[in-house]
Motif scaffolding. Structure first.
Motif, mmCIF file in Angstrom:
data_model
loop_
_atom_site.group_PDB
_atom_site.id
_atom_site.type_symbol
_atom_site.label_atom_id
_atom_site.label_comp_id
_atom_site.label_asym_id
_atom_site.label_seq_id
_atom_site.Cartn_x
_atom_site.Cartn_y
_atom_site.Cartn_z
ATOM 1 N N ALA A 5 0.808 -1.224 0.000
ATOM 2 C CA ALA A 5 0.000 0.000 0.000
ATOM 3 C C ALA A 5 0.835 1.265 0.000
ATOM 4 O O ALA A 5 0.336 2.339 -0.365
ATOM 5 N N THR A 6 2.093 1.174 0.408
ATOM 6 C CA THR A 6 2.921 2.383 0.514
ATOM 7 C C THR A 6 4.040 2.438 -0.530
ATOM 8 O O THR A 6 4.902 3.314 -0.467
ATOM 9 N N ARG A 7 4.038 1.504 -1.475
ATOM 10 C CA ARG A 7 5.087 1.518 -2.496
ATOM 11 C C ARG A 7 4.844 2.645 -3.498
ATOM 12 O O ARG A 7 3.729 2.794 -4.016
ATOM 13 N N PRO A 8 5.885 3.440 -3.810
ATOM 14 C CA PRO A 8 5.710 4.529 -4.776
ATOM 15 C C PRO A 8 5.548 3.977 -6.191
ATOM 16 O O PRO A 8 6.096 2.919 -6.521
ATOM 17 N N PRO A 9 4.812 4.691 -7.032
ATOM 18 C CA PRO A 9 4.620 4.210 -8.409
ATOM 19 C C PRO A 9 5.900 4.383 -9.237
ATOM 20 O O PRO A 9 6.698 5.299 -9.012
ATOM 21 N N LEU A 10 6.085 3.470 -10.186
ATOM 22 C CA LEU A 10 7.228 3.555 -11.092
ATOM 23 C C LEU A 10 6.867 2.865 -12.402
ATOM 24 O O LEU A 10 6.424 1.727 -12.420
ATOM 25 N N ARG A 293 9.750 -4.826 -7.983
ATOM 26 C CA ARG A 293 8.371 -4.906 -7.472
ATOM 27 C C ARG A 293 8.329 -4.852 -5.945
ATOM 28 O O ARG A 293 7.338 -4.414 -5.365
ATOM 29 N N ARG A 294 9.379 -5.299 -5.290
ATOM 30 C CA ARG A 294 9.405 -5.275 -3.826
ATOM 31 C C ARG A 294 9.531 -3.858 -3.281
ATOM 32 O O ARG A 294 9.233 -3.601 -2.128
#
Length: 330
Positions: A5-10, A293-294
Protein backbone atom coordinates in the motif's frame (compact mmCIF):
# COMPACT_ATOMS: atom_id res chain seq x y z
CA UNK A 1 10.29 -5.01 1.75
CA UNK A 2 7.95 -2.03 1.56
CA UNK A 3 4.26 -2.84 2.25
CA UNK A 4 2.27 -2.87 -1.03
CA UNK A 5 0.00 0.00 0.00
CA UNK A 6 2.92 2.38 0.51
CA UNK A 7 5.09 1.52 -2.50
CA UNK A 8 5.71 4.53 -4.78
CA UNK A 9 4.62 4.21 -8.41
CA UNK A 10 7.23 3.55 -11.09
CA UNK A 11 6.89 3.01 -14.83
CA UNK A 12 9.23 0.31 -16.09
CA UNK A 13 9.85 0.51 -19.84
CA UNK A 14 10.99 -2.93 -20.99
CA UNK A 15 13.07 -3.06 -24.17
CA UNK A 16 12.23 -5.48 -26.94
CA UNK A 17 14.18 -7.12 -28.40
CA UNK A 18 16.51 -7.84 -25.47
CA UNK A 19 18.61 -10.68 -24.15
CA UNK A 20 19.70 -13.80 -26.01
CA UNK A 21 20.39 -13.47 -29.72
CA UNK A 22 20.39 -16.37 -32.18
CA UNK A 23 24.18 -16.78 -31.99
CA UNK A 24 24.22 -16.98 -28.21
CA UNK A 25 21.25 -19.35 -28.14
CA UNK A 26 23.01 -21.61 -30.63
CA UNK A 27 26.29 -21.58 -28.68
CA UNK A 28 24.60 -22.49 -25.39
CA UNK A 29 22.58 -25.24 -27.09
CA UNK A 30 25.79 -26.69 -28.56
CA UNK A 31 27.28 -27.08 -25.07
CA UNK A 32 24.03 -28.52 -23.70
CA UNK A 33 23.68 -30.98 -26.57
CA UNK A 34 27.35 -31.98 -26.35
CA UNK A 35 26.90 -32.79 -22.66
CA UNK A 36 23.80 -34.81 -23.49
CA UNK A 37 25.54 -36.73 -26.29
CA UNK A 38 29.02 -37.23 -24.86
CA UNK A 39 28.52 -36.83 -21.12
CA UNK A 40 30.80 -34.80 -18.84
CA UNK A 41 33.33 -33.41 -19.07
CA UNK A 42 33.07 -31.32 -22.22
CA UNK A 43 35.78 -28.67 -22.63
CA UNK A 44 35.02 -25.13 -23.78
CA UNK A 45 37.77 -22.79 -24.93
CA UNK A 46 37.04 -19.40 -23.32
CA UNK A 47 33.62 -18.55 -21.86
CA UNK A 48 31.03 -19.82 -24.30
CA UNK A 49 29.34 -16.41 -23.98
CA UNK A 50 30.13 -13.50 -21.69
CA UNK A 51 27.67 -14.15 -18.88
CA UNK A 52 28.64 -15.66 -15.53
CA UNK A 53 25.14 -17.00 -14.87
CA UNK A 54 25.18 -18.97 -18.12
CA UNK A 55 28.77 -20.15 -17.67
CA UNK A 56 28.23 -21.24 -14.06
CA UNK A 57 25.09 -23.15 -15.04
CA UNK A 58 26.94 -25.06 -17.76
CA UNK A 59 29.92 -25.65 -15.45
CA UNK A 60 27.59 -27.23 -12.89
CA UNK A 61 26.44 -29.66 -15.60
CA UNK A 62 29.97 -30.72 -16.51
CA UNK A 63 31.41 -28.12 -18.89
CA UNK A 64 35.06 -27.29 -18.18
CA UNK A 65 36.14 -23.82 -19.31
CA UNK A 66 39.75 -23.22 -20.32
CA UNK A 67 41.58 -20.32 -21.93
CA UNK A 68 44.02 -22.35 -24.02
CA UNK A 69 43.97 -25.78 -25.63
CA UNK A 70 47.14 -26.64 -23.72
CA UNK A 71 44.97 -26.95 -20.60
CA UNK A 72 42.99 -29.81 -22.14
CA UNK A 73 44.26 -33.37 -21.61
CA UNK A 74 44.45 -35.86 -24.47
CA UNK A 75 41.52 -37.86 -23.14
CA UNK A 76 39.33 -37.89 -26.25
CA UNK A 77 36.76 -35.50 -24.78
CA UNK A 78 35.17 -32.88 -27.07
CA UNK A 79 36.32 -29.26 -27.06
CA UNK A 80 34.00 -26.44 -28.08
CA UNK A 81 35.12 -23.13 -29.55
CA UNK A 82 33.17 -20.21 -28.06
CA UNK A 83 30.66 -18.00 -29.86
CA UNK A 84 33.33 -15.31 -30.30
CA UNK A 85 35.36 -17.37 -32.78
CA UNK A 86 39.02 -18.40 -32.76
CA UNK A 87 42.16 -17.74 -34.76
CA UNK A 88 43.22 -20.22 -37.41
CA UNK A 89 46.21 -21.10 -35.25
CA UNK A 90 43.84 -22.49 -32.61
CA UNK A 91 42.09 -24.67 -35.17
CA UNK A 92 45.48 -25.87 -36.43
CA UNK A 93 46.58 -26.74 -32.90
CA UNK A 94 43.39 -28.72 -32.34
CA UNK A 95 43.90 -30.61 -35.61
CA UNK A 96 47.53 -31.39 -34.79
CA UNK A 97 46.42 -32.88 -31.47
CA UNK A 98 43.50 -34.69 -33.12
CA UNK A 99 41.04 -33.14 -30.68
CA UNK A 100 37.34 -33.66 -31.25
CA UNK A 101 36.12 -30.10 -31.88
CA UNK A 102 32.70 -28.47 -32.07
CA UNK A 103 32.56 -24.93 -33.42
CA UNK A 104 30.06 -22.66 -31.62
CA UNK A 105 31.29 -19.52 -33.43
CA UNK A 106 28.33 -17.28 -34.20
CA UNK A 107 27.58 -17.55 -37.94
CA UNK A 108 27.62 -13.76 -38.16
CA UNK A 109 31.17 -13.74 -36.78
CA UNK A 110 32.08 -16.45 -39.28
CA UNK A 111 30.69 -14.17 -42.00
CA UNK A 112 33.21 -11.50 -40.92
CA UNK A 113 36.02 -14.08 -41.00
CA UNK A 114 35.21 -15.02 -44.58
CA UNK A 115 34.90 -11.35 -45.57
CA UNK A 116 38.36 -10.43 -44.27
CA UNK A 117 39.80 -13.47 -46.06
CA UNK A 118 38.25 -12.32 -49.33
CA UNK A 119 39.62 -8.80 -48.90
CA UNK A 120 43.07 -10.18 -48.11
CA UNK A 121 42.94 -12.41 -51.20
CA UNK A 122 42.25 -9.28 -53.27
CA UNK A 123 45.48 -7.77 -51.99
CA UNK A 124 43.96 -5.33 -49.51
CA UNK A 125 45.31 -4.45 -46.07
CA UNK A 126 42.55 -4.68 -43.48
CA UNK A 127 41.61 -1.97 -41.01
CA UNK A 128 39.59 -3.75 -38.32
CA UNK A 129 37.34 -1.62 -36.11
CA UNK A 130 37.11 -3.20 -32.66
CA UNK A 131 38.38 -3.40 -29.11
CA UNK A 132 41.90 -4.63 -28.40
CA UNK A 133 42.01 -7.93 -26.55
CA UNK A 134 38.38 -8.86 -27.13
CA UNK A 135 38.18 -12.57 -28.11
CA UNK A 136 36.17 -11.80 -31.24
CA UNK A 137 38.81 -9.32 -32.40
CA UNK A 138 41.60 -11.79 -31.65
CA UNK A 139 39.77 -14.44 -33.64
CA UNK A 140 39.15 -12.16 -36.62
CA UNK A 141 42.72 -10.86 -36.72
CA UNK A 142 43.87 -14.47 -36.48
CA UNK A 143 42.22 -15.33 -39.80
CA UNK A 144 45.00 -13.48 -41.63
CA UNK A 145 48.81 -13.54 -41.52
CA UNK A 146 50.52 -11.37 -38.93
CA UNK A 147 50.78 -7.78 -40.12
CA UNK A 148 47.83 -8.04 -42.52
CA UNK A 149 45.43 -6.31 -40.09
CA UNK A 150 45.61 -2.97 -38.30
CA UNK A 151 43.24 -2.46 -35.36
CA UNK A 152 41.34 0.84 -35.12
CA UNK A 153 39.52 1.38 -31.82
CA UNK A 154 38.07 4.87 -32.04
CA UNK A 155 37.84 8.07 -34.06
CA UNK A 156 41.20 9.33 -32.76
CA UNK A 157 42.92 6.18 -33.98
CA UNK A 158 41.08 6.43 -37.31
CA UNK A 159 42.51 9.93 -37.73
CA UNK A 160 46.03 8.77 -36.86
CA UNK A 161 46.31 5.29 -38.40
CA UNK A 162 49.06 4.89 -40.99
CA UNK A 163 48.52 1.74 -43.07
CA UNK A 164 51.33 0.36 -45.24
CA UNK A 165 52.29 2.88 -47.90
CA UNK A 166 50.56 2.30 -51.21
CA UNK A 167 48.44 -0.57 -49.94
CA UNK A 168 44.87 -1.00 -51.11
CA UNK A 169 42.60 -0.94 -48.05
CA UNK A 170 39.44 -2.52 -46.72
CA UNK A 171 37.67 -2.14 -43.40
CA UNK A 172 35.66 -4.54 -41.27
CA UNK A 173 34.35 -4.44 -37.72
CA UNK A 174 33.61 -6.39 -34.59
CA UNK A 175 29.95 -7.45 -34.54
CA UNK A 176 29.07 -6.01 -31.11
CA UNK A 177 30.13 -2.36 -31.40
CA UNK A 178 28.15 0.83 -30.98
CA UNK A 179 26.39 1.49 -34.28
CA UNK A 180 26.90 5.25 -33.94
CA UNK A 181 30.56 5.00 -32.90
CA UNK A 182 31.34 2.68 -35.77
CA UNK A 183 29.64 4.99 -38.26
CA UNK A 184 31.84 7.84 -37.01
CA UNK A 185 35.01 5.79 -37.41
CA UNK A 186 34.02 4.63 -40.90
CA UNK A 187 33.32 8.24 -41.91
CA UNK A 188 36.85 9.22 -40.89
CA UNK A 189 38.40 6.29 -42.74
CA UNK A 190 36.36 7.05 -45.87
CA UNK A 191 37.48 10.70 -45.77
CA UNK A 192 41.14 9.83 -45.32
CA UNK A 193 41.15 6.85 -47.69
CA UNK A 194 38.46 7.44 -50.37
CA UNK A 195 39.14 4.13 -52.11
CA UNK A 196 38.78 1.98 -49.00
CA UNK A 197 36.48 -1.01 -49.49
CA UNK A 198 33.83 -2.01 -46.98
CA UNK A 199 31.93 -5.23 -46.27
CA UNK A 200 29.19 -6.29 -48.65
CA UNK A 201 26.81 -6.34 -45.67
CA UNK A 202 27.13 -4.53 -42.35
CA UNK A 203 29.33 -6.38 -39.88
CA UNK A 204 27.55 -5.17 -36.72
CA UNK A 205 25.00 -7.90 -36.15
CA UNK A 206 21.23 -7.48 -36.29
CA UNK A 207 20.87 -8.20 -32.56
CA UNK A 208 23.35 -5.51 -31.56
CA UNK A 209 21.63 -2.95 -33.80
CA UNK A 210 18.14 -3.89 -32.60
CA UNK A 211 19.06 -3.76 -28.91
CA UNK A 212 20.70 -0.37 -29.29
CA UNK A 213 17.67 0.96 -31.16
CA UNK A 214 15.40 -0.37 -28.39
CA UNK A 215 17.45 1.41 -25.71
CA UNK A 216 17.16 4.70 -27.62
CA UNK A 217 13.40 4.13 -27.77
CA UNK A 218 13.27 3.63 -23.98
CA UNK A 219 14.88 7.02 -23.41
CA UNK A 220 12.65 8.64 -26.03
CA UNK A 221 9.61 7.27 -24.15
CA UNK A 222 10.74 8.89 -20.90
CA UNK A 223 13.16 6.49 -19.18
CA UNK A 224 15.23 8.66 -16.84
CA UNK A 225 17.68 5.87 -16.07
CA UNK A 226 18.31 2.53 -17.76
CA UNK A 227 19.25 -0.85 -16.27
CA UNK A 228 21.26 -3.12 -18.55
CA UNK A 229 21.40 -6.75 -17.48
CA UNK A 230 24.77 -8.03 -18.62
CA UNK A 231 28.36 -8.80 -17.71
CA UNK A 232 31.16 -6.27 -17.40
CA UNK A 233 33.18 -8.18 -20.00
CA UNK A 234 30.27 -8.27 -22.46
CA UNK A 235 30.97 -5.81 -25.25
CA UNK A 236 27.38 -5.56 -26.45
CA UNK A 237 26.09 -5.02 -22.89
CA UNK A 238 28.57 -2.22 -22.22
CA UNK A 239 27.61 -0.58 -25.49
CA UNK A 240 23.94 -0.61 -24.43
CA UNK A 241 24.81 1.36 -21.29
CA UNK A 242 26.79 3.86 -23.35
CA UNK A 243 23.98 4.22 -25.88
CA UNK A 244 21.46 4.91 -23.10
CA UNK A 245 23.53 7.74 -21.65
CA UNK A 246 24.26 9.26 -25.06
CA UNK A 247 20.55 9.13 -25.86
CA UNK A 248 19.89 11.35 -22.84
CA UNK A 249 19.36 9.02 -19.86
CA UNK A 250 20.61 10.51 -16.59
CA UNK A 251 22.46 7.26 -15.94
CA UNK A 252 22.81 3.65 -17.05
CA UNK A 253 23.53 0.79 -14.67
CA UNK A 254 25.15 -2.45 -15.85
CA UNK A 255 23.90 -5.26 -13.59
CA UNK A 256 25.37 -8.77 -13.80
CA UNK A 257 23.56 -10.30 -10.83
CA UNK A 258 20.01 -9.12 -9.92
CA UNK A 259 20.67 -9.46 -6.19
CA UNK A 260 23.29 -6.72 -6.47
CA UNK A 261 20.73 -4.17 -7.67
CA UNK A 262 19.92 -1.42 -5.20
CA UNK A 263 16.31 -0.78 -6.15
CA UNK A 264 16.13 2.11 -3.71
CA UNK A 265 18.47 4.03 -5.98
CA UNK A 266 15.56 4.68 -8.33
CA UNK A 267 13.47 6.51 -5.72
CA UNK A 268 12.21 9.75 -7.21
CA UNK A 269 12.18 8.45 -10.79
CA UNK A 270 8.90 8.45 -12.66
CA UNK A 271 10.10 6.00 -15.31
CA UNK A 272 13.15 3.81 -15.86
CA UNK A 273 14.18 1.46 -18.65
CA UNK A 274 15.30 -2.16 -18.58
CA UNK A 275 17.13 -4.18 -21.22
CA UNK A 276 19.58 -7.06 -21.42
CA UNK A 277 22.69 -7.77 -23.43
CA UNK A 278 22.66 -10.50 -26.06
CA UNK A 279 24.31 -13.00 -23.70
CA UNK A 280 21.98 -12.41 -20.73
CA UNK A 281 19.11 -14.89 -20.21
CA UNK A 282 15.54 -13.70 -19.73
CA UNK A 283 15.46 -15.24 -16.26
CA UNK A 284 17.82 -12.49 -15.06
CA UNK A 285 15.56 -9.81 -16.53
CA UNK A 286 12.58 -11.24 -14.69
CA UNK A 287 14.62 -11.41 -11.47
CA UNK A 288 15.37 -7.68 -11.79
CA UNK A 289 11.67 -6.97 -12.31
CA UNK A 290 10.80 -9.01 -9.21
CA UNK A 291 13.37 -7.06 -7.20
CA UNK A 292 11.91 -3.75 -8.35
CA UNK A 293 8.37 -4.91 -7.47
CA UNK A 294 9.40 -5.27 -3.83
CA UNK A 295 10.21 -1.57 -3.70
CA UNK A 296 7.77 0.02 -6.16
CA UNK A 297 4.20 -0.17 -7.42
CA UNK A 298 5.49 -1.23 -10.83
CA UNK A 299 3.72 -0.62 -14.14
CA UNK A 300 5.53 -2.52 -16.89
CA UNK A 301 5.29 -1.35 -20.51
CA UNK A 302 7.09 -3.15 -23.34
CA UNK A 303 8.75 -0.94 -25.96
CA UNK A 304 9.31 -3.00 -29.10
CA UNK A 305 11.29 -1.76 -32.09
CA UNK A 306 11.77 -5.00 -34.07
CA UNK A 307 10.74 -8.62 -34.36
CA UNK A 308 13.53 -11.19 -34.39
CA UNK A 309 12.87 -14.53 -36.06
CA UNK A 310 16.42 -15.60 -36.94
CA UNK A 311 17.57 -19.01 -35.71
CA UNK A 312 20.83 -20.80 -36.48
CA UNK A 313 21.21 -24.55 -36.96
CA UNK A 314 23.45 -26.62 -34.74
CA UNK A 315 26.61 -28.17 -36.28
CA UNK A 316 26.17 -31.49 -38.12
CA UNK A 317 25.81 -34.36 -35.71
CA UNK A 318 24.50 -32.22 -32.84
CA UNK A 319 20.95 -31.52 -33.96
CA UNK A 320 18.49 -32.71 -31.29
CA UNK A 321 17.29 -36.25 -31.87
CA UNK A 322 13.73 -36.76 -33.02
CA UNK A 323 11.38 -39.57 -32.04
CA UNK A 324 12.15 -41.19 -35.41
CA UNK A 325 15.90 -41.13 -34.63
CA UNK A 326 15.24 -42.83 -31.28
CA UNK A 327 13.11 -45.57 -32.86
CA UNK A 328 15.76 -46.18 -35.55
CA UNK A 329 18.48 -46.47 -32.91
CA UNK A 330 16.37 -48.98 -30.98
Amino acid sequence: MIPPATRPPLRLLLAAPRGFCAGVDRAVRIVEEALARYGAPVYVRHEIVHNRHVVDGLRARGAVFVEELSEIPDDGRPVIFSAHGVAKSVVSEALSRRLVTLDATCPLVTKVHREVERQHARGRHLLLIGHAGHPEVLGTMGQLPEGAVTLVQDVAEAEAVQPPAGAALAWSSQTTLSVDDTAGIVAVLARRFPDIAGPAKEDICYATSNRQAAVKALVARGAERVIVVGAQNSSNSRRLAEVAERAGAAGALLVEQPESLDAGGFAGCAAIGLTAGASAPESLVQAVIDRLRRRFDLAVEEVRVAEETIAFRLPPGLAPRTARDTLAAD
